[in-house]
Design a protein around this motif. Structure first.
Motif, PDB file in Angstrom:
ATOM      1  N   VAL A   1      16.441 -67.137  -4.624  1.00 28.64           N
ATOM      2  CA  VAL A   1      15.391 -66.874  -3.473  1.00 28.64           C
ATOM      3  C   VAL A   1      15.583 -65.728  -2.911  1.00 28.64           C
ATOM      4  O   VAL A   1      14.501 -64.801  -2.808  1.00 28.64           O
ATOM      5  CB  VAL A   1      15.447 -68.041  -2.465  1.00 28.64           C
ATOM      6  N   ALA A   2      16.787 -65.149  -2.650  1.00 24.27           N
ATOM      7  CA  ALA A   2      16.911 -63.772  -1.836  1.00 24.27           C
ATOM      8  C   ALA A   2      16.433 -62.771  -2.794  1.00 24.27           C
ATOM      9  O   ALA A   2      15.889 -61.703  -2.216  1.00 24.27           O
ATOM     10  CB  ALA A   2      18.469 -63.728  -1.744  1.00 24.27           C
ATOM     11  N   TYR A   3      16.838 -62.822  -4.089  1.00 17.46           N
ATOM     12  CA  TYR A   3      16.422 -61.801  -4.981  1.00 17.46           C
ATOM     13  C   TYR A   3      14.766 -61.695  -4.878  1.00 17.46           C
ATOM     14  O   TYR A   3      14.259 -60.610  -4.755  1.00 17.46           O
ATOM     15  CB  TYR A   3      16.718 -61.957  -6.377  1.00 17.46           C
ATOM     16  N   TRP A   4      14.044 -62.774  -4.932  1.00 18.29           N
ATOM     17  CA  TRP A   4      12.452 -62.784  -5.166  1.00 18.29           C
ATOM     18  C   TRP A   4      11.831 -62.382  -3.704  1.00 18.29           C
ATOM     19  O   TRP A   4      10.856 -61.902  -3.691  1.00 18.29           O
ATOM     20  CB  TRP A   4      12.009 -63.902  -5.515  1.00 18.29           C
ATOM     21  N   TYR A   5      12.751 -62.773  -2.450  1.00 22.13           N
ATOM     22  CA  TYR A   5      12.017 -62.700  -1.129  1.00 22.13           C
ATOM     23  C   TYR A   5      12.511 -61.288  -0.680  1.00 22.13           C
ATOM     24  O   TYR A   5      11.792 -60.903   0.051  1.00 22.13           O
ATOM     25  CB  TYR A   5      12.482 -63.804  -0.223  1.00 22.13           C
ATOM     26  N   GLN A   6      13.717 -60.889  -1.085  1.00 24.78           N
ATOM     27  CA  GLN A   6      14.164 -59.570  -0.245  1.00 24.78           C
ATOM     28  C   GLN A   6      14.297 -58.409  -1.361  1.00 24.78           C
ATOM     29  O   GLN A   6      13.552 -57.429  -0.879  1.00 24.78           O
ATOM     30  CB  GLN A   6      15.577 -59.798   0.157  1.00 24.78           C
ATOM     31  N   HIS A   7      14.312 -58.684  -2.514  1.00 26.49           N
ATOM     32  CA  HIS A   7      14.837 -57.537  -3.285  1.00 26.49           C
ATOM     33  C   HIS A   7      13.482 -57.059  -4.207  1.00 26.49           C
ATOM     34  O   HIS A   7      13.018 -55.967  -4.322  1.00 26.49           O
ATOM     35  CB  HIS A   7      15.922 -57.663  -4.298  1.00 26.49           C
ATOM     36  N   VAL A   8      12.852 -57.998  -4.834  1.00 26.66           N
ATOM     37  CA  VAL A   8      11.601 -57.723  -5.501  1.00 26.66           C
ATOM     38  C   VAL A   8      10.500 -56.986  -4.595  1.00 26.66           C
ATOM     39  O   VAL A   8       9.994 -55.970  -4.962  1.00 26.66           O
ATOM     40  CB  VAL A   8      11.188 -58.984  -6.370  1.00 26.66           C
ATOM     41  N   PRO A   9       9.994 -57.503  -3.458  1.00 25.13           N
ATOM     42  CA  PRO A   9       9.029 -56.795  -2.643  1.00 25.13           C
ATOM     43  C   PRO A   9       9.795 -55.433  -2.189  1.00 25.13           C
ATOM     44  O   PRO A   9       8.803 -54.583  -1.887  1.00 25.13           O
ATOM     45  CB  PRO A   9       9.024 -57.618  -1.621  1.00 25.13           C
ATOM     46  N   ASN A  10      10.903 -55.121  -2.061  1.00 26.66           N
ATOM     47  CA  ASN A  10      11.370 -53.846  -1.713  1.00 26.66           C
ATOM     48  C   ASN A  10      11.704 -52.846  -2.757  1.00 26.66           C
ATOM     49  O   ASN A  10      12.645 -52.134  -2.550  1.00 26.66           O
ATOM     50  CB  ASN A  10      12.546 -54.171  -0.794  1.00 26.66           C
ATOM     51  N   GLY A  11      11.162 -53.159  -3.972  1.00 30.74           N
ATOM     52  CA  GLY A  11      11.897 -52.135  -4.915  1.00 30.74           C
ATOM     53  C   GLY A  11      11.269 -52.648  -6.231  1.00 30.74           C
ATOM     54  O   GLY A  11      11.826 -52.049  -7.438  1.00 30.74           O
ATOM     55  N   GLY A  12      10.432 -53.549  -6.474  1.00 31.55           N
ATOM     56  CA  GLY A  12      10.093 -54.063  -8.055  1.00 31.55           C
ATOM     57  C   GLY A  12      10.853 -55.006  -8.559  1.00 31.55           C
ATOM     58  O   GLY A  12      11.818 -55.516  -7.772  1.00 31.55           O
ATOM     59  N   LEU A  13      10.461 -55.300  -9.810  1.00 30.88           N
ATOM     60  CA  LEU A  13      11.414 -56.597 -10.540  1.00 30.88           C
ATOM     61  C   LEU A  13      12.713 -56.085 -10.893  1.00 30.88           C
ATOM     62  O   LEU A  13      13.503 -56.829 -11.001  1.00 30.88           O
ATOM     63  CB  LEU A  13      10.632 -56.845 -11.611  1.00 30.88           C
ATOM     64  N   TRP A  14      13.004 -54.866 -11.294  1.00 34.50           N
ATOM     65  CA  TRP A  14      14.109 -54.580 -11.856  1.00 34.50           C
ATOM     66  C   TRP A  14      15.166 -54.156 -10.960  1.00 34.50           C
ATOM     67  O   TRP A  14      15.140 -53.528  -9.974  1.00 34.50           O
ATOM     68  CB  TRP A  14      13.943 -53.234 -13.092  1.00 34.50           C
ATOM     69  N   HIS A  15      16.358 -54.635 -11.214  1.00 34.54           N
ATOM     70  CA  HIS A  15      17.598 -54.390 -10.275  1.00 34.54           C
ATOM     71  C   HIS A  15      18.227 -53.230  -9.866  1.00 34.54           C
ATOM     72  O   HIS A  15      18.596 -52.963  -8.839  1.00 34.54           O
ATOM     73  CB  HIS A  15      18.805 -55.420 -10.853  1.00 34.54           C
ATOM     74  N   TRP A  16      18.069 -52.287 -10.905  1.00 25.49           N
ATOM     75  CA  TRP A  16      18.254 -50.749 -10.502  1.00 25.49           C
ATOM     76  C   TRP A  16      17.304 -50.174  -9.545  1.00 25.49           C
ATOM     77  O   TRP A  16      17.584 -49.147  -9.148  1.00 25.49           O
ATOM     78  CB  TRP A  16      18.408 -49.955 -11.957  1.00 25.49           C
ATOM     79  N   ALA A  17      16.033 -50.788  -9.534  1.00 26.75           N
ATOM     80  CA  ALA A  17      15.235 -49.914  -8.451  1.00 26.75           C
ATOM     81  C   ALA A  17      15.145 -50.868  -7.227  1.00 26.75           C
ATOM     82  O   ALA A  17      14.868 -50.123  -6.107  1.00 26.75           O
ATOM     83  CB  ALA A  17      13.516 -50.308  -9.064  1.00 26.75           C
ATOM     84  N   ASN A  18      15.714 -52.209  -7.297  1.00 29.86           N
ATOM     85  CA  ASN A  18      15.339 -52.818  -5.955  1.00 29.86           C
ATOM     86  C   ASN A  18      16.695 -53.194  -5.302  1.00 29.86           C
ATOM     87  O   ASN A  18      16.851 -53.866  -4.308  1.00 29.86           O
ATOM     88  CB  ASN A  18      14.457 -54.210  -6.182  1.00 29.86           C
ATOM     89  N   ARG A  19      17.849 -52.719  -5.882  1.00 26.80           N
ATOM     90  CA  ARG A  19      19.312 -52.692  -5.343  1.00 26.80           C
ATOM     91  C   ARG A  19      19.793 -54.362  -5.514  1.00 26.80           C
ATOM     92  O   ARG A  19      20.300 -54.672  -4.421  1.00 26.80           O
ATOM     93  CB  ARG A  19      19.543 -52.236  -4.036  1.00 26.80           C
ATOM     94  N   GLY A  20      19.498 -54.973  -6.460  1.00 26.44           N
ATOM     95  CA  GLY A  20      19.532 -56.591  -6.350  1.00 26.44           C
ATOM     96  C   GLY A  20      20.681 -56.791  -7.509  1.00 26.44           C
ATOM     97  O   GLY A  20      20.937 -57.959  -7.597  1.00 26.44           O
ATOM     98  N   GLU A  21      21.637 -55.878  -7.733  1.00 28.12           N
ATOM     99  CA  GLU A  21      22.493 -56.331  -8.691  1.00 28.12           C
ATOM    100  C   GLU A  21      23.500 -57.321  -8.250  1.00 28.12           C
ATOM    101  O   GLU A  21      24.031 -58.188  -8.889  1.00 28.12           O
ATOM    102  CB  GLU A  21      23.411 -54.886  -9.193  1.00 28.12           C
ATOM    103  N   MET A  22      24.027 -57.168  -7.040  1.00 26.37           N
ATOM    104  CA  MET A  22      24.869 -58.096  -6.282  1.00 26.37           C
ATOM    105  C   MET A  22      24.563 -59.373  -6.313  1.00 26.37           C
ATOM    106  O   MET A  22      25.062 -60.478  -6.517  1.00 26.37           O
ATOM    107  CB  MET A  22      25.467 -57.520  -5.083  1.00 26.37           C
ATOM    108  N   VAL A  23      23.101 -59.365  -5.850  1.00 26.23           N
ATOM    109  CA  VAL A  23      22.529 -60.772  -5.606  1.00 26.23           C
ATOM    110  C   VAL A  23      22.225 -61.314  -7.204  1.00 26.23           C
ATOM    111  O   VAL A  23      22.590 -62.804  -7.260  1.00 26.23           O
ATOM    112  CB  VAL A  23      21.118 -60.584  -5.018  1.00 26.23           C
ATOM    113  N   ILE A  24      22.079 -60.590  -7.960  1.00 26.35           N
ATOM    114  CA  ILE A  24      21.844 -61.204  -9.714  1.00 26.35           C
ATOM    115  C   ILE A  24      23.248 -61.769  -9.895  1.00 26.35           C
ATOM    116  O   ILE A  24      23.461 -63.046 -10.389  1.00 26.35           O
ATOM    117  CB  ILE A  24      21.498 -60.342 -10.485  1.00 26.35           C
ATOM    118  N   LEU A  25      24.488 -60.952  -9.800  1.00 24.04           N
ATOM    119  CA  LEU A  25      25.698 -61.505 -10.066  1.00 24.04           C
ATOM    120  C   LEU A  25      26.244 -62.465  -9.319  1.00 24.04           C
ATOM    121  O   LEU A  25      26.689 -63.494  -9.925  1.00 24.04           O
ATOM    122  CB  LEU A  25      26.657 -60.148  -9.972  1.00 24.04           C
TER     123      LEU A  25
END
Length: 131
Positions: free
Chosen positions: A81-105
């Protein structure tokens, strides 16, 4: 070599669970209590406040190995949920653009942990051995 590594598996899995629980717990501490230079969330009923509660108490439960499978499954969902609500809207789908690596891990770490369990060196393991 494999025999040696197989003997280390229980210690490695328990250490992994403890480190993940501790690091996750501190993220909740940041949100709820303002630890480590972050301002505390104003309301625990907000989305970030609920995330802080899950991270704080869920991290402690993972750290000590209490109901590990259930808690890890819930925390995996929280991270999705954090990935889709916080990271995707603030940088797109890809983790390298939205800083979501830690959340995915964290998401997939908790998903794997929900299938493995808490290990022998945990409250779950203690209660299982007591039976």
């Amino acid at each position: 070599m494999n025999d040696f590594l197989d003997k280390l598996r229980p210690a490695a899995l328990n250490t992994w669970r403890i480190v993940i629980g501790f690091t996750f717990f501190t993220h909740g501490g940041q949100k709820l209590l303002g630890w480590f230079g972050r301002d505390a969330v104003g309301s625990i009923t907000s989305l970030v406040g609920v995330a802080g509660l899950l991270e704080f108490f869920g991290g402690i439960a993972i750290l000590v190995g209490l109901r590990t499978r259930y808690v890890a499954f819930i925390l995996s969902g929280e991270m999705a949920v954090a990935y889709w609500y916080q990271h995707v809207p603030n940088g797109g789908l890809w983790h390298w653009a939205n800083r979501g690596e830690m959340v995915i891990l964290y998401c997939f770490t908790f998903l794997v942990m929900s299938t493995i369990g808490g290990g022998n060196f945990s409250i779950d393991g203690f209660l299982k051995n007591k039976k």
